[in-house]
Design an enzyme around this catalytic site. Structure first.
Site, mmCIF file in Angstrom:
data_model
loop_
_atom_site.group_PDB
_atom_site.id
_atom_site.type_symbol
_atom_site.label_atom_id
_atom_site.label_comp_id
_atom_site.label_asym_id
_atom_site.label_seq_id
_atom_site.Cartn_x
_atom_site.Cartn_y
_atom_site.Cartn_z
ATOM 1 N N ASN A 254 36.311 26.246 35.488
ATOM 2 C CA ASN A 254 35.086 25.741 34.855
ATOM 3 C C ASN A 254 34.616 26.561 33.657
ATOM 4 O O ASN A 254 33.935 26.023 32.773
ATOM 5 C CB ASN A 254 33.971 25.645 35.911
ATOM 6 C CG ASN A 254 34.230 24.515 36.889
ATOM 7 O OD1 ASN A 254 35.159 23.727 36.700
ATOM 8 N ND2 ASN A 254 33.434 24.428 37.935
ATOM 9 N N HIS B 82 22.163 31.111 41.646
ATOM 10 C CA HIS B 82 22.550 29.919 42.416
ATOM 11 C C HIS B 82 23.872 30.145 43.143
ATOM 12 O O HIS B 82 24.892 29.550 42.802
ATOM 13 C CB HIS B 82 22.636 28.687 41.508
ATOM 14 C CG HIS B 82 23.076 27.455 42.254
ATOM 15 N ND1 HIS B 82 22.312 26.863 43.235
ATOM 16 C CD2 HIS B 82 24.226 26.731 42.202
ATOM 17 C CE1 HIS B 82 22.963 25.829 43.739
ATOM 18 N NE2 HIS B 82 24.131 25.734 43.135
ATOM 19 N N ASP C 83 18.269 24.150 44.971
ATOM 20 C CA ASP C 83 17.800 25.174 45.916
ATOM 21 C C ASP C 83 16.326 24.951 46.250
ATOM 22 O O ASP C 83 15.894 25.159 47.394
ATOM 23 C CB ASP C 83 18.010 26.576 45.321
ATOM 24 C CG ASP C 83 19.464 26.813 44.951
ATOM 25 O OD1 ASP C 83 20.337 26.422 45.749
ATOM 26 O OD2 ASP C 83 19.728 27.354 43.859
ATOM 27 N N GLY D 176 30.326 14.952 31.522
ATOM 28 C CA GLY D 176 30.839 14.926 32.897
ATOM 29 C C GLY D 176 30.232 13.743 33.640
ATOM 30 O O GLY D 176 30.106 13.745 34.857
ATOM 31 N N ALA D 177 29.881 12.708 32.853
ATOM 32 C CA ALA D 177 29.103 11.573 33.383
ATOM 33 C C ALA D 177 29.904 10.684 34.328
ATOM 34 O O ALA D 177 29.328 9.866 35.044
ATOM 35 C CB ALA D 177 28.573 10.732 32.223
ATOM 36 N N GLY D 178 31.231 10.842 34.353
ATOM 37 C CA GLY D 178 32.035 9.995 35.232
ATOM 38 C C GLY D 178 32.200 10.574 36.625
ATOM 39 O O GLY D 178 32.808 9.944 37.494
ATOM 40 N N GLY D 179 31.687 11.771 36.861
ATOM 41 C CA GLY D 179 31.954 12.478 38.110
ATOM 42 C C GLY D 179 30.984 12.150 39.228
ATOM 43 O O GLY D 179 30.108 11.284 39.103
HETATM 44 N N1 LIG Z 1 23.986 23.579 39.951
HETATM 45 C C1 LIG Z 1 24.080 23.056 41.157
HETATM 46 O O1 LIG Z 1 23.144 23.153 41.964
HETATM 47 C C2 LIG Z 1 25.289 22.307 41.567
HETATM 48 C C3 LIG Z 1 26.433 22.355 40.817
HETATM 49 N N2 LIG Z 1 27.551 21.638 41.166
HETATM 50 C C4 LIG Z 1 28.715 21.755 40.303
HETATM 51 O O2 LIG Z 1 28.784 20.625 39.433
HETATM 52 C C5 LIG Z 1 30.136 20.453 38.992
HETATM 53 C C6 LIG Z 1 30.557 18.995 39.078
HETATM 54 O O3 LIG Z 1 30.587 18.578 40.412
HETATM 55 P P1 LIG Z 1 31.021 17.073 40.803
HETATM 56 O O4 LIG Z 1 30.336 16.104 39.929
HETATM 57 O O5 LIG Z 1 30.891 16.959 42.251
HETATM 58 O O6 LIG Z 1 32.562 17.105 40.402
HETATM 59 P P2 LIG Z 1 33.523 15.848 40.051
HETATM 60 O O7 LIG Z 1 34.919 16.347 40.069
HETATM 61 O O8 LIG Z 1 33.177 14.695 40.906
HETATM 62 O O9 LIG Z 1 33.095 15.478 38.570
HETATM 63 C C7 LIG Z 1 33.312 16.335 37.506
HETATM 64 C C8 LIG Z 1 33.541 15.490 36.283
HETATM 65 O O10 LIG Z 1 33.729 16.387 35.185
HETATM 66 C C9 LIG Z 1 34.700 15.769 34.358
HETATM 67 N N3 LIG Z 1 35.270 16.753 33.438
HETATM 68 C C10 LIG Z 1 36.186 17.700 33.682
HETATM 69 N N4 LIG Z 1 36.454 18.378 32.554
HETATM 70 C C11 LIG Z 1 35.678 17.850 31.595
HETATM 71 C C12 LIG Z 1 35.499 18.100 30.224
HETATM 72 N N5 LIG Z 1 36.186 19.059 29.602
HETATM 73 N N6 LIG Z 1 34.607 17.357 29.549
HETATM 74 C C13 LIG Z 1 33.902 16.388 30.169
HETATM 75 N N7 LIG Z 1 34.041 16.091 31.454
HETATM 76 C C14 LIG Z 1 34.918 16.813 32.161
HETATM 77 C C15 LIG Z 1 35.707 15.154 35.311
HETATM 78 O O11 LIG Z 1 36.495 14.172 34.654
HETATM 79 C C16 LIG Z 1 34.785 14.593 36.362
HETATM 80 O O12 LIG Z 1 34.430 13.250 36.101
HETATM 81 C C17 LIG Z 1 30.963 21.392 39.864
HETATM 82 O O13 LIG Z 1 31.263 22.554 39.133
HETATM 83 C C18 LIG Z 1 30.046 21.716 41.010
HETATM 84 O O14 LIG Z 1 30.341 22.948 41.616
HETATM 85 C C19 LIG Z 1 27.547 20.857 42.277
HETATM 86 C C20 LIG Z 1 26.422 20.758 43.060
HETATM 87 C C21 LIG Z 1 25.229 21.511 42.803
HETATM 88 O O1 LIG Z 2 27.987 24.297 47.036
HETATM 89 C C1 LIG Z 2 28.524 23.933 45.973
HETATM 90 O O2 LIG Z 2 29.635 24.299 45.598
HETATM 91 C C2 LIG Z 2 27.750 23.026 45.088
HETATM 92 C C3 LIG Z 2 26.435 23.619 44.857
HETATM 93 O O3 LIG Z 2 26.242 24.434 43.998
HETATM 94 C C4 LIG Z 2 25.381 23.304 45.820
HETATM 95 O O4 LIG Z 2 25.484 22.348 46.592
HETATM 96 O O5 LIG Z 2 24.388 24.051 45.835
#
Ligand SMILES: NC(=O)C1=CN([C@@H]2O[C@H](COP(=O)(O)OP(=O)(O)OC[C@H]3O[C@@H](n4cnc5c(N)ncnc54)[C@H](O)[C@@H]3O)[C@@H](O)[C@H]2O)C=CC1
Ligand SMILES: O=C([O-])CC(=O)C(=O)O
Length: 337
Positions: free
Chosen positions: A115, A198, A171, A30-33
């Site tokens: 997801n 989380h 967090d 997911g390195a492009g996100g």
């Molecule tokens: N654990 C935490 O504290 C946090 C978790 N997140 C979660 O992280 C995830 C990603 O968030 P963002 O980067 O903002 O989203 P984003 O949409 O900017 O990036 C996600 C990336 O995943 C890629 N992707 C989708 N399906 C894929 C697959 N099968 N294989 C490889 N890559 C794939 C997409 O092409 C995209 O580049 C979300 O589910 C978000 O809710 C976000 C913030 C905090």
């Molecule tokens: O709020 C969201 O959906 C992303 C996340 O997990 C965070 O920022 O803690």
């Protein structure tokens, strides 16, 4: 990269010469996100990473070419959609920020339908290609995606509960920052252990365990806890449909990856909260839980007890457990279908 230790309990100075550190390949799926790009950038600056493998269904080779010009020693390779197995070959750490983020009005659980299968399929590839890797799950809903990854590995006969982590570091980062804001002190002095899961009520900050946190009472306490539990919503609202936290999450993800790397390298005393398979509340049907965990050469070295907590925190914990149980069961049910 991080001058400060990853957790408040650390006092060891870091003393790795490059020859003492083992060769560590880290793959980011997911390195492009929004998270994946800055996370990969930060990992490129970590001297414990010797090889960085960037995979996405979109854009990873471009991100890799860009990051590869940074003048640190690690090799960087980017892999397109059909090269997942290549990306995972030899990886000791796999970080997963792949998946869709929230929009205003959504809960993290609303991301499940999309997801869950993304994470399941990536975990299946890990099981096949790099079964001994530590897997660091960022994709939401973490409370369900971690049980899914665990079940995939278990089905494949390669599950090591010491090596699957839900990344809850954001967090911890928020709690330190927000408490520091309330008390007017540096976040370095206001490190807070955050337990549970989380999302919303499953996020339980143990403010009573810190000297500054103990002093926050009444309305100020209630609003501080709410801000820590719902900090993610603040960012989702502010971005107005363009996603959720990416930059602070990349920082948090890089910090947690650094902690895992230091553990794998034999550093002692690396302790930080993370969502793992845990015996602490297993008798109540909650068999994944975040508490302080000591990291070591094999991943989880020791799961710390939650320690003494206040009456308010007892109530927060009582509210956390049923929600967390539902989230965990949802992940397991998805895998048993
Ligand atoms: N654990 C935490 O504290 C946090 C978790 N997140 C979660 O992280 C995830 C990603 O968030 P963002 O980067 O903002 O989203 P984003 O949409 O900017 O990036 C996600 C990336 O995943 C890629 N992707 C989708 N399906 C894929 C697959 N099968 N294989 C490889 N890559 C794939 C997409 O092409 C995209 O580049 C979300 O589910 C978000 O809710 C976000 C913030 C905090
Ligand atoms: O709020 C969201 O959906 C992303 C996340 O997990 C965070 O920022 O803690």
């Amino acid at each position: 990269m991080f001058a400060r230790p990853a957790v408040r309990a650390l006092s060891h100075s870091r003393q790795f010469s490059s020859s003492a550190a083992r060769q560590t390949k880290v793959a980011v799926l997911g390195a492009g996100g929004g998270i994946g790009q800055p996370l990969s950038l930060l990992l490129k600056t970590n001297h414990l990473v010797t090889s960085l493998s960037l995979y996405d269904i979109r854009g990873a080779p471009g991100v890799a070419a860009d990051i590869s010009h940074i003048d640190t020693a690690s090799e960087v390779h980017g892999y397109p959609a059909d090269k997942l197995d290549h990306a995972l070959e030899g990886a000791q750490i796999v970080v997963i920020p792949a998946g869709v983020p929230r929009k205003p009005g959504m809960t993290r659980d609303d991301l499940f339908n999309t997801n869950a299968s993304i994470v399941r399929d990536l975990a299946a590839a890990v099981a096949r290609v790099s079964p001994e890797a530590c897997v660091l799950v960022i994709s939401n809903p973490v409370n369900s995606t971690v049980p899914i990854v665990s079940a995939v590995l278990e089905k494949a006969g390669v599950y090591d509960p010491k090596k699957v982590f839900g990344v809850t570091t954001l967090d911890v980062v928020r709690a330190a920052r927000f408490l520091g804001g309330v008390t007017g002190t540096s976040p370095n002095d206001t490190r807070v252990t955050v337990i549970g899961g989380h999302s919303g009520a499953t996020i339980v900050p143990l403010l009573s365990q810190t000297p500054y946190g103990k002093g926050v009472t009444g309305e100020a306490y209630v609003s501080l806890v709410h801000r820590i539990q719902f900090g993610g919503d603040e960012v989702v609202q502010a971005k107005g449909g363009a996603g959720s936290a990416t930059l602070s999450m990349a920082y948090a993800g890089a910090r947690f990856t650094d902690a895992v790397l230091r553990g794998l390298n034999g550093e002692k005393g690396v302790v930080t909260p993370t969502f793992v398979k845990s015996p602490l509340f297993a008798d109540q049907g909650v068999d994944f839980f975040s508490t302080n965990v000591e990291l070591g050469r094999n991943g989880v070295e020791k799961i710390h007890p939650i320690g003494p907590i206040s009456a308010e925190e007892e109530k927060l914990l009582a509210a956390c457990l049923p929600d967390l149980k539902k989230n965990i069961e949802k992940g397991k049910k998805f895998m048993s279908q």
